[in-house]
Write a protein that holds these residues in place. Sequence first.
Motif, PDB file in Angstrom:
ATOM      1  N   ASN A  18      -5.768  89.863   7.917  1.00 32.72           N
ATOM      2  CA  ASN A  18      -4.776  90.681   8.622  1.00 32.72           C
ATOM      3  C   ASN A  18      -4.582  92.064   8.016  1.00 32.72           C
ATOM      4  O   ASN A  18      -4.222  93.006   8.724  1.00 32.72           O
ATOM      5  N   PHE A  19      -4.806  92.181   6.710  1.00 27.97           N
ATOM      6  CA  PHE A  19      -4.603  93.468   6.049  1.00 27.97           C
ATOM      7  C   PHE A  19      -5.914  94.105   5.583  1.00 27.97           C
ATOM      8  O   PHE A  19      -5.912  95.037   4.796  1.00 27.97           O
ATOM      9  N   ASP A  20      -7.034  93.578   6.114  1.00 32.30           N
ATOM     10  CA  ASP A  20      -8.366  94.145   5.865  1.00 32.30           C
ATOM     11  C   ASP A  20      -8.632  94.335   4.364  1.00 32.30           C
ATOM     12  O   ASP A  20      -8.992  95.418   3.908  1.00 32.30           O
ATOM     13  N   LEU A  21      -8.456  93.261   3.614  1.00 27.63           N
ATOM     14  CA  LEU A  21      -8.601  93.318   2.157  1.00 27.63           C
ATOM     15  C   LEU A  21      -9.822  92.535   1.660  1.00 27.63           C
ATOM     16  O   LEU A  21      -9.900  92.164   0.487  1.00 27.63           O
ATOM     17  N   GLN A  22     -10.799  92.308   2.526  1.00 28.36           N
ATOM     18  CA  GLN A  22     -11.975  91.534   2.161  1.00 28.36           C
ATOM     19  C   GLN A  22     -12.743  92.157   0.993  1.00 28.36           C
ATOM     20  O   GLN A  22     -13.354  91.447   0.197  1.00 28.36           O
ATOM     21  N   SER A  23     -12.714  93.478   0.867  1.00 33.34           N
ATOM     22  CA  SER A  23     -13.477  94.148  -0.195  1.00 33.34           C
ATOM     23  C   SER A  23     -12.651  94.381  -1.461  1.00 33.34           C
ATOM     24  O   SER A  23     -13.129  95.015  -2.397  1.00 33.34           O
ATOM     25  N   ASN A  24     -11.431  93.848  -1.526  1.00 28.88           N
ATOM     26  CA  ASN A  24     -10.595  94.048  -2.701  1.00 28.88           C
ATOM     27  C   ASN A  24     -11.014  93.057  -3.796  1.00 28.88           C
ATOM     28  O   ASN A  24     -10.731  91.864  -3.710  1.00 28.88           O
ATOM     29  N   SER A  25     -11.697  93.582  -4.819  1.00 27.51           N
ATOM     30  CA  SER A  25     -12.257  92.711  -5.861  1.00 27.51           C
ATOM     31  C   SER A  25     -11.172  92.018  -6.687  1.00 27.51           C
ATOM     32  O   SER A  25     -11.336  90.867  -7.087  1.00 27.51           O
ATOM     33  N   TRP A  26     -10.052  92.691  -6.945  1.00 32.52           N
ATOM     34  CA  TRP A  26      -8.992  92.082  -7.746  1.00 32.52           C
ATOM     35  C   TRP A  26      -8.405  90.868  -7.024  1.00 32.52           C
ATOM     36  O   TRP A  26      -8.202  89.812  -7.634  1.00 32.52           O
ATOM     37  N   LEU A  27      -8.148  91.004  -5.722  1.00 28.76           N
ATOM     38  CA  LEU A  27      -7.622  89.868  -4.963  1.00 28.76           C
ATOM     39  C   LEU A  27      -8.643  88.730  -4.913  1.00 28.76           C
ATOM     40  O   LEU A  27      -8.268  87.557  -4.966  1.00 28.76           O
ATOM     41  N   SER A  28      -9.919  89.078  -4.843  1.00 27.73           N
ATOM     42  CA  SER A  28     -10.967  88.043  -4.859  1.00 27.73           C
ATOM     43  C   SER A  28     -10.963  87.279  -6.172  1.00 27.73           C
ATOM     44  O   SER A  28     -11.075  86.049  -6.189  1.00 27.73           O
ATOM     45  N   VAL A  29     -10.816  88.006  -7.278  1.00 26.90           N
ATOM     46  CA  VAL A  29     -10.755  87.360  -8.590  1.00 26.90           C
ATOM     47  C   VAL A  29      -9.522  86.454  -8.662  1.00 26.90           C
ATOM     48  O   VAL A  29      -9.597  85.320  -9.157  1.00 26.90           O
ATOM     49  N   MET A  30      -8.387  86.943  -8.174  1.00 25.18           N
ATOM     50  CA  MET A  30      -7.164  86.140  -8.198  1.00 25.18           C
ATOM     51  C   MET A  30      -7.341  84.865  -7.366  1.00 25.18           C
ATOM     52  O   MET A  30      -6.910  83.789  -7.769  1.00 25.18           O
ATOM     53  N   PHE A  31      -7.997  84.998  -6.221  1.00 24.53           N
ATOM     54  CA  PHE A  31      -8.236  83.821  -5.386  1.00 24.53           C
ATOM     55  C   PHE A  31      -9.161  82.840  -6.095  1.00 24.53           C
ATOM     56  O   PHE A  31      -8.938  81.627  -6.063  1.00 24.53           O
ATOM     57  N   ASP A  32     -10.191  83.360  -6.756  1.00 22.23           N
ATOM     58  CA  ASP A  32     -11.120  82.491  -7.482  1.00 22.23           C
ATOM     59  C   ASP A  32     -10.439  81.755  -8.631  1.00 22.23           C
ATOM     60  O   ASP A  32     -10.904  80.704  -9.054  1.00 22.23           O
ATOM     61  N   MET A  33      -9.337  82.295  -9.114  1.00 17.16           N
ATOM     62  CA  MET A  33      -8.605  81.669 -10.217  1.00 17.16           C
ATOM     63  C   MET A  33      -7.588  80.645  -9.716  1.00 17.16           C
ATOM     64  O   MET A  33      -6.842  80.083 -10.510  1.00 17.16           O
TER      65      MET A  33
END
Length: 195
Positions: free
Chosen positions: A123-138
């Motif tokens: 919804n907020f077009d954050l697919q390329s946000n690496s920090w959020l990806s790392v947080m999700f992976d954690m």
Amino acid sequence: MIFVPFIGIDNHRRCVTFMAGLIANESTESYIWLLKTFLKAFGSQPSMIVTDQDAAMKNAINIVLSQSRHRLCMWYINKKLSDKVPSKVFNHPEFKKTFHKTVWDSKIHPEESEASWSSLIQNFDLQSNSWLSVMFDMRNFQLSSLMQTTSRSECDQCLLDHQSLTTNSIYKTFLPIERFTTDVYTRSNFFIVQK
């Protein structure tokens, strides 16, 4: 020198400093020494540890306190959020509302949590946000909403206990025990007895 406080919650649900140490640097070796000193003083591993995302500290905890559950402090993550997502997204009221609903709900099932996270990212077009990806992976490492910060001055419980000194209790019954607990217990324990 780096000051490292060990803060916990006592039986009265108040924040207390159990120990503090000074280390020369923030290396894994320094944290290992400090944690071994902590174990020597206390004799057993804590059931849970809440820290920021310091990699050296994480390594030391894995080595010395392997029986403790290690959680990341949500206060630090929330503090970083404004720097890690675009300002137009961060300032959008629905983003904050959705983000907080996703990460603060301790009763949400893993499938619901992942669906909510995916929806937030889409919804907020954050697919390329690496920090959020790392947080999700954690996410299996788990974030701790149980204790929002590792610092005594920001501890919610401490704020509640301070409020108990400066505000009046609202009584729900005419029972004497309710009034008695106001004088004897901390605010958080008063709420338990009142319930």
